[in-house]
Design an enzyme around this catalytic site. Structure first.
Site, mmCIF file in Angstrom:
data_model
loop_
_atom_site.group_PDB
_atom_site.id
_atom_site.type_symbol
_atom_site.label_atom_id
_atom_site.label_comp_id
_atom_site.label_asym_id
_atom_site.label_seq_id
_atom_site.Cartn_x
_atom_site.Cartn_y
_atom_site.Cartn_z
ATOM 1 C CE LYS A 75 -43.503 -55.180 27.052
ATOM 2 N NZ LYS A 75 -44.838 -54.908 26.817
ATOM 3 C CB SER B 288 -40.942 -57.431 26.335
ATOM 4 O OG SER B 288 -39.512 -56.319 25.582
ATOM 5 C CD GLU C 106 -40.018 -50.064 25.908
ATOM 6 O OE1 GLU C 106 -40.106 -51.115 26.555
ATOM 7 O OE2 GLU C 106 -40.276 -49.381 25.170
ATOM 8 C CG HIS D 132 -40.603 -54.592 29.752
ATOM 9 N ND1 HIS D 132 -40.574 -53.331 28.905
ATOM 10 C CD2 HIS D 132 -39.385 -55.357 29.359
ATOM 11 C CE1 HIS D 132 -39.606 -54.212 27.645
ATOM 12 N NE2 HIS D 132 -39.146 -54.625 28.106
ATOM 13 C CG ASN D 133 -44.102 -51.565 27.705
ATOM 14 O OD1 ASN D 133 -43.484 -52.233 27.772
ATOM 15 N ND2 ASN D 133 -45.120 -51.183 26.805
HETATM 16 P P1 NBP Z 1 -51.647 -54.244 16.793
HETATM 17 O O1 NBP Z 1 -51.149 -54.610 18.239
HETATM 18 O O2 NBP Z 1 -51.255 -53.278 15.158
HETATM 19 O O3 NBP Z 1 -53.101 -54.848 16.644
HETATM 20 C C1 NBP Z 1 -53.347 -55.380 15.016
HETATM 21 C C2 NBP Z 1 -53.667 -56.543 15.755
HETATM 22 O O4 NBP Z 1 -55.404 -56.759 15.736
HETATM 23 C C3 NBP Z 1 -54.372 -57.185 14.023
HETATM 24 O O5 NBP Z 1 -54.636 -58.248 13.868
HETATM 25 C C4 NBP Z 1 -55.665 -57.122 14.212
HETATM 26 O O6 NBP Z 1 -56.772 -57.456 12.867
HETATM 27 C C5 NBP Z 1 -56.118 -57.191 15.668
HETATM 28 N N1 NBP Z 1 -57.409 -56.088 15.744
HETATM 29 C C6 NBP Z 1 -58.246 -55.295 15.811
HETATM 30 BR BR1 NBP Z 1 -56.968 -54.064 15.029
HETATM 31 N N2 NBP Z 1 -58.976 -54.383 15.948
HETATM 32 C C7 NBP Z 1 -59.664 -55.814 16.238
HETATM 33 C C8 NBP Z 1 -61.064 -56.653 16.729
HETATM 34 N N3 NBP Z 1 -61.912 -55.885 16.975
HETATM 35 N N4 NBP Z 1 -61.135 -58.105 16.615
HETATM 36 C C9 NBP Z 1 -60.094 -58.372 16.813
HETATM 37 N N5 NBP Z 1 -59.229 -58.272 16.036
HETATM 38 C C10 NBP Z 1 -59.029 -57.199 15.989
HETATM 39 O O7 NBP Z 1 -51.016 -55.648 16.673
HETATM 40 P P2 NBP Z 1 -50.186 -56.120 16.998
HETATM 41 O O8 NBP Z 1 -48.369 -54.926 16.839
HETATM 42 O O9 NBP Z 1 -48.474 -56.860 17.045
HETATM 43 O O10 NBP Z 1 -49.050 -56.188 18.880
HETATM 44 C C11 NBP Z 1 -49.832 -57.422 18.973
HETATM 45 C C12 NBP Z 1 -50.566 -57.459 20.791
HETATM 46 O O11 NBP Z 1 -48.913 -57.443 21.122
HETATM 47 C C13 NBP Z 1 -51.035 -55.760 20.697
HETATM 48 O O12 NBP Z 1 -51.561 -55.837 22.273
HETATM 49 C C14 NBP Z 1 -49.568 -54.824 21.606
HETATM 50 O O13 NBP Z 1 -49.491 -53.875 22.367
HETATM 51 C C15 NBP Z 1 -48.949 -55.514 22.067
HETATM 52 N N6 NBP Z 1 -47.170 -55.881 21.606
HETATM 53 C C16 NBP Z 1 -46.901 -55.543 20.883
HETATM 54 C C17 NBP Z 1 -45.213 -55.395 20.541
HETATM 55 C C18 NBP Z 1 -44.533 -55.091 18.981
HETATM 56 O O14 NBP Z 1 -43.743 -54.134 19.355
HETATM 57 N N7 NBP Z 1 -46.023 -54.849 17.849
HETATM 58 C C19 NBP Z 1 -44.737 -55.463 21.993
HETATM 59 C C20 NBP Z 1 -45.167 -56.020 22.346
HETATM 60 C C21 NBP Z 1 -46.483 -56.274 23.001
HETATM 61 P P3 NBP Z 1 -57.424 -56.798 11.648
HETATM 62 O O15 NBP Z 1 -55.999 -57.229 10.696
HETATM 63 O O16 NBP Z 1 -58.206 -57.444 11.120
HETATM 64 O O17 NBP Z 1 -56.754 -55.038 11.227
#
Ligand code: NBP
Length: 463
Positions: free
Chosen positions: A180, A125, A187, A183-184
């Protein structure tokens, strides 16, 4: 050799890679679409090495390998693990940091174990900023793997109020992703609380600068929190002379973790009206949008409120009461999960690792330490919270005009029910037994009884 790999370079992955690199680690990075990798490489961050092929990325790692997966939760995680397994060897560890469901984590751990690979499910988080400067990390899984990777996570985690890393071994299976998820859920509730207080201000015609001031002052003392800190920032943003927030459509999105929290609480028989109300409020916002043609002009007769009622004390204590009920309900779910799944999640540690880096960090966490160990402290907290929220309910009742206030009412009902000497549920038991012989307990006799409602069918003790 590289110290670890990060797979998935969207918001979280790329910032976490920079965080590890800033702590002196050599990080191999890979993303399904190479463009993202190229973008990160172009930033020329010392310690980050990009790869076009996953196999090359994994080959570059010191042994035993540590691979952090930060891709979209769901199928993308399964797909990535599938691709990783043939490239890894016994005793390597995958740290899966997405917002995964705790049951999916257990299934993935089982799959990896069959291949002698460890999988640590790790909630993260803090969003973009947390990933870059220090997130709150919630890992769980195999003990051996945990002892290997914990020092690595400690390096990049945020710090708690005493300067210790906001990471701890939460225990077995998917308990880290479970924490987690909770936590959400919390939130969701804290944000809905802030939104309702903002709405009251709007309703009452409180000037924009005064709204900012109310929230800014609320972000102090026991209600100091990240969410109130960013509330002021969001509220302050002006575009063409008007608050930007007024230009945002009033439909709240969600990615499912709030819904999982409510579903899990239902499965575990834990009442979480505050968190549920926050989820329902988001769902209602979509429905209300769909029904916009039916909107009527609800009367807002603001002059009926006594201006001295809406004070700083009122704002701060309402927020405090909602924050407390939100946390307490989340913790109740964790307690129930410990029993149901035979976990041993340490609530004190949970409250500690939420103190830094994460979205729900706040001073309120310190008031909850050990709260379920002391019935007197718990009763005092409920009583104080009742006072805070009942004053909000009274102020709302003194307003003439209609507005939905789900979280204020849900929180009030929650604490008042817990503190009430009697509830009308005796009546429910009577009705249930009348039509379905479901039984009831009596105040003056042990055991369960049924009947006595019809002539010739006397009350009998149930086996
Ligand atoms: P996203 O949740 O937006 O996912 C995008 C990433 O997933 C890109 O690297 C994309 O690759 C990859 N991806 C996808 Br879409 N399909 C795929 C597949 N079939 N095989 C391999 N890679 C694939 O990214 P994020 O916001 O950085 O979050 C990452 C994780 O962390 C998620 O589970 C999210 O729930 C969690 N999280 C996010 C936050 C936040 O604030 N964003 C906070 C806490 C936790 P590509 O570039 O090739 O499309």
């Amino acid at each position: 050799m590289n110290n670890l790999a990060i797979i998935g370079l969207a918001t979280m992955g790329k910032n976490l890679a920079k965080n590890f690199a800033s702590k002196g680690k050599q990080v191999a990075v890979f993303n399904r679409t190479y463009l993202r990798t190229e973008e990160l490489i172009s930033e020329q961050v010392i310690g980050i090495i990009g790869y076009q092929e996953l196999s090359e990325c994994i080959k570059s790692l010191e042994i035993p390998r540590v691979v952090v997966v930060l891709v979209k939760a769901g199928e993308a995680v399964d797909h990535t693990i599938e691709q990783l397994l043939p490239l890894l060897s016994a005793n390597d560890t995958i740290i899966e940091m997405g917002n995964s469901h705790f049951r999916d984590t257990l299934a993935r751990q089982t799959l990896c174990k069959k291949n002698n690979i460890y999988l640590i499910g790790c909630g993260i988080s803090g969003g973009e900023e947390g990933a870059l400067y220090g997130p709150s990390l919630m890992p769980s899984g195999d003990k051996t793997a945990m002892s290997h990777i914990l020092p690595l996570l400690e390096l990049i985690a945020a710090k708690d109020f005493n300067g210790n890393p906001c990471v701890t071994n939460l225990g077995a299976e998917g308990s880290g992703h479970f924490v987690k998820m909770i936590h959400n859920g919390i939130e969701y509730a804290m944000m809905q609380g802030i939104a309702e207080v903002y709405d009251m201000m709007r309703f009452l015609g409180i000037e924009h600068e005064d709204q900012v001031e109310f929230f800014n002052t609320a972000n102090s003392g026991s209600t100091t929190s990240y969410l109130l800190e960013i509330t002021t920032k969001v509220l302050k943003r002006m575009e063409q002379g008007i608050p930007f927030i007024d230009q945002i459509v009033d439909v709240a999105g969600s990615k499912g973790t709030g819904k999982w929290t409510v579903q899990t609480a239902l499965e575990l028989d834990v009442a979480i009206p505050t968190i549920s109300a926050a989820l329902m409020a988001r769902m209602m916002s979509s429905r209300a949008q769909a029904l916009k043609p039916l909107v009527i002009d609800l009367e807002h007769e603001i002059e009926s409120i006594h201006p001295t009622l809406f004070t700083q004390q009122f704002v701060t204590s309402t927020l405090h009461g909602i924050f407390v009920t939100s946390y307490l309900q989340g913790l109740e779910i964790i307690l129930a999960a410990n029993k149901q799944y035979d976990w041993n999640i340490d609530l004190k540690e949970v409250l500690r690792i939420w103190q830094g880096g994460c979205i729900i960090r706040s001073q309120v966490l310190t008031e909850l330490n050990g709260i379920f160990d002391s019935p007197v402290a718990l009763q005092n907290l409920y009583t104080d919270t009742l006072e805070e929220i009942s004053s909000a309910v009274r102020v709302l009742a003194s307003l003439s005009g209609d507005m939905p206030r789900p979280i204020v009412h849900a929180s009030y009902d929650y604490v008042v029910a817990l503190l009430s000497e009697t509830l009308p549920t005796n009546f429910i038991q009577g009705l249930r037994d009348y039509f379905g012989a479901h039984g009831f307990e009596l105040k003056d006799k042990p055991g369960s009884y049924t009947g006595g409602w019809y002539p010739g069918r006397p009350m009998t003790k149930m086996e």
